[in-house]
Design a protein around this motif. Sequence first.
Motif, mmCIF file in Angstrom:
data_model
loop_
_atom_site.group_PDB
_atom_site.id
_atom_site.type_symbol
_atom_site.label_atom_id
_atom_site.label_comp_id
_atom_site.label_asym_id
_atom_site.label_seq_id
_atom_site.Cartn_x
_atom_site.Cartn_y
_atom_site.Cartn_z
ATOM 1 N N ASP A 1 0.967 58.529 33.089
ATOM 2 C CA ASP A 1 1.205 57.112 32.822
ATOM 3 C C ASP A 1 2.698 56.785 32.773
ATOM 4 O OD1 ASP A 1 1.772 58.472 30.518
ATOM 5 O OD2 ASP A 1 0.772 57.048 29.178
ATOM 6 N N GLY A 2 3.542 57.717 33.242
ATOM 7 C CA GLY A 2 4.982 57.520 33.224
ATOM 8 C C GLY A 2 5.502 56.997 34.550
ATOM 9 N N ARG A 3 6.805 56.761 34.580
ATOM 10 C CA ARG A 3 7.448 56.280 35.799
ATOM 11 C C ARG A 3 8.881 56.812 35.837
ATOM 12 N NH1 ARG A 3 5.410 52.657 39.180
ATOM 13 N NH2 ARG A 3 6.768 51.880 40.843
ATOM 14 N N LEU A 4 9.308 57.209 37.018
ATOM 15 C CA LEU A 4 10.637 57.789 37.219
ATOM 16 C C LEU A 4 11.556 56.771 37.887
ATOM 17 C CD1 LEU A 4 12.435 60.423 37.231
ATOM 18 C CD2 LEU A 4 11.566 60.800 39.552
ATOM 19 N N LEU A 5 12.798 56.708 37.421
ATOM 20 C CA LEU A 5 13.827 55.916 38.079
ATOM 21 C C LEU A 5 14.916 56.862 38.554
ATOM 22 C CD1 LEU A 5 15.079 53.194 38.898
ATOM 23 C CD2 LEU A 5 16.161 53.128 36.629
ATOM 24 N N LEU B 1 16.484 49.174 32.475
ATOM 25 C CA LEU B 1 15.740 49.837 31.407
ATOM 26 C C LEU B 1 15.296 48.847 30.343
ATOM 27 C CD1 LEU B 1 17.762 53.160 30.979
ATOM 28 C CD2 LEU B 1 15.629 52.784 32.212
ATOM 29 N N ALA B 2 16.120 47.845 30.074
ATOM 30 C CA ALA B 2 15.741 46.835 29.094
ATOM 31 C C ALA B 2 14.547 46.013 29.575
ATOM 32 C CB ALA B 2 16.928 45.917 28.805
ATOM 33 N N ALA B 3 14.480 45.793 30.880
ATOM 34 C CA ALA B 3 13.427 44.935 31.438
ATOM 35 C C ALA B 3 12.152 45.686 31.791
ATOM 36 C CB ALA B 3 13.959 44.222 32.681
ATOM 37 N N HIS B 4 12.225 47.039 31.873
ATOM 38 C CA HIS B 4 11.074 47.802 32.367
ATOM 39 C C HIS B 4 10.745 48.961 31.415
ATOM 40 C CE1 HIS B 4 10.776 45.733 36.241
ATOM 41 N NE2 HIS B 4 12.103 45.667 36.201
ATOM 42 N N PRO B 5 9.987 48.678 30.368
ATOM 43 C CA PRO B 5 9.633 49.742 29.413
ATOM 44 C C PRO B 5 8.726 50.812 30.016
ATOM 45 C CG PRO B 5 8.440 47.721 28.929
ATOM 46 C CD PRO B 5 9.451 47.363 29.959
ATOM 47 N N GLU B 6 8.123 50.533 31.175
ATOM 48 C CA GLU B 6 7.248 51.538 31.803
ATOM 49 C C GLU B 6 8.019 52.722 32.370
ATOM 50 O OE1 GLU B 6 8.191 48.573 35.121
ATOM 51 O OE2 GLU B 6 7.897 48.554 32.947
ATOM 52 N N ILE B 7 9.336 52.568 32.559
ATOM 53 C CA ILE B 7 10.157 53.685 33.047
ATOM 54 C C ILE B 7 10.335 54.677 31.903
ATOM 55 C CG2 ILE B 7 12.432 54.388 33.888
ATOM 56 C CD1 ILE B 7 12.648 51.597 35.184
ATOM 57 N N THR B 8 9.897 55.904 32.116
ATOM 58 C CA THR B 8 9.984 56.928 31.069
ATOM 59 C C THR B 8 11.086 57.946 31.316
ATOM 60 O OG1 THR B 8 8.307 58.233 32.248
ATOM 61 C CG2 THR B 8 7.533 56.744 30.498
ATOM 62 N N HIS B 9 11.436 58.176 32.593
ATOM 63 C CA HIS B 9 12.404 59.206 32.945
ATOM 64 C C HIS B 9 13.418 58.675 33.945
ATOM 65 C CE1 HIS B 9 9.121 61.564 31.241
ATOM 66 N NE2 HIS B 9 9.951 62.592 31.140
ATOM 67 N N HIS C 1 18.271 53.763 25.150
ATOM 68 C CA HIS C 1 17.013 53.109 25.523
ATOM 69 C C HIS C 1 15.790 53.978 25.220
ATOM 70 C CE1 HIS C 1 18.360 49.410 27.559
ATOM 71 N NE2 HIS C 1 19.433 50.099 27.925
ATOM 72 N N GLY C 2 16.005 55.165 24.662
ATOM 73 C CA GLY C 2 14.885 56.019 24.289
ATOM 74 C C GLY C 2 14.144 56.618 25.466
ATOM 75 N N ARG C 3 14.830 56.839 26.579
ATOM 76 C CA ARG C 3 14.210 57.443 27.760
ATOM 77 C C ARG C 3 14.697 58.893 27.918
ATOM 78 N NH1 ARG C 3 12.803 52.440 30.150
ATOM 79 N NH2 ARG C 3 12.880 51.011 28.375
ATOM 80 N N SER C 4 14.150 59.595 28.889
ATOM 81 C CA SER C 4 14.456 61.013 29.088
ATOM 82 C C SER C 4 15.265 61.207 30.363
ATOM 83 C CB SER C 4 13.141 61.806 29.173
ATOM 84 O OG SER C 4 13.396 63.189 29.259
ATOM 85 N N LEU C 5 16.346 61.977 30.260
ATOM 86 C CA LEU C 5 17.265 62.174 31.385
ATOM 87 C C LEU C 5 17.063 63.540 32.041
ATOM 88 C CD1 LEU C 5 19.664 61.284 33.141
ATOM 89 C CD2 LEU C 5 21.193 62.209 31.359
ATOM 90 N N ILE C 6 16.794 63.502 33.335
ATOM 91 C CA ILE C 6 16.753 64.704 34.180
ATOM 92 C C ILE C 6 18.073 64.759 34.937
ATOM 93 C CG2 ILE C 6 15.606 65.829 36.130
ATOM 94 C CD1 ILE C 6 13.106 64.097 35.417
ATOM 95 N N LEU C 7 18.786 65.870 34.824
ATOM 96 C CA LEU C 7 20.095 65.969 35.468
ATOM 97 C C LEU C 7 20.132 67.124 36.459
ATOM 98 C CD1 LEU C 7 22.973 64.660 35.409
ATOM 99 C CD2 LEU C 7 23.641 66.626 34.009
#
Length: 373
Positions: free
Chosen positions: A86-90, A132-140, A166-172
């Motif tokens: 149910d997540g979404r990647l940006l 990120l402020a406009a799209h809470p569905e983005i999780t990562h 924004h409380g999201r998770s960062l993949i680097l």
Amino acid sequence: MTTAPERADRVVLLNPGPVNVHARVRAAIGSPDECHREPEAQELLGSVARKIAEVSGGGPDHAAVLLTGSGTAALEAVVSSVVPTDGRLLVLDNGHYGERLLRIATVHRIPADRLESGWANPLALDELDRRLAAHPEITHIAAVHHETSTGMLNPVHALGALVARHGRSLILDAISSLGSEELDVVADHVDWCVGTANKCLEGLPGISFVCAPRERFEALESVPARTFYFDLHANYRAQVVASVPQFTPALQVLRALDTALDLTLEEGVAARGRRYGARAREIREGLEKRGVELLLPPHQRSNSITNAYLSNGMTYDELHDGLKEFGYVIYATQGKSAGVFRLANMGQLTEADLVGFFAAFDTVVARHTSSHA
């Protein structure tokens, strides 16, 4: 007439990995044959993982999962494993390797969006903040630290702080930065840090890894696996919890990486960064002295790669093949950077290597000029 330089006494790698390695690393690859299920191999896995966490800035609450494969293997393991159903990647995209992150997500049918800045342009952090402020569905959020297609160093500290706010998770993707650039997975709020053995850590090709807090790995238990070999949670449970490899690792390459990590820690990441920075300055000053234009302004460049425009009417193949004749290997760029070549200074390069390189460079240019006069 330019006097032809002598051929280098070894192949000097000016490509962004694999690199020229220390003699101790090369010797370690010749370790005896061994079984990966024996205690010695299990101890090796733990040793390498602990040192990776230390180099990354992690502490006892961090773990590292090792994969036999190039850096892309570890990238695929993360992208395919950590985004829930149910997540979404940006994906933040300002070069070839940002594009690659999106391609990995697409292959695995992971819902993903792209925030594209354009090649050789800084990441659009203000736009990311709004998105990120406009799209809470983005999780990562996934981004590249050192985008080697252009040589740009992206601002990981500012990025990590924004994502964490924004409380999201960062993949680097830290494949081309870890070991020489400033990077601290804790201070920079990096949840999933991906690296490889054969670039700034100065190991040999064949091992990549993912470093993350243990609680992040544990939380993957609730995320359905999308792959078998690259299932990050399964590999974590085997390697870190049970202290056995999930699959057969490249043990000799791991031995070499263990030695390379010892050398990295002995030198210190900051000191290695200064060493690389000094070599990069020599390269850039040498190119500019010869009228060669560089792709990026100084404040956007990494300390380990220089992208420069081809000049004197030469094609990349003419420059590459001419330099290789003398033992110096340079690197091409991807299609969107046509007309640009890359010089990396990762690895065990010496001042004499660069003196020899520029002697060869001058000879190749002079030959081209005289043949087209």
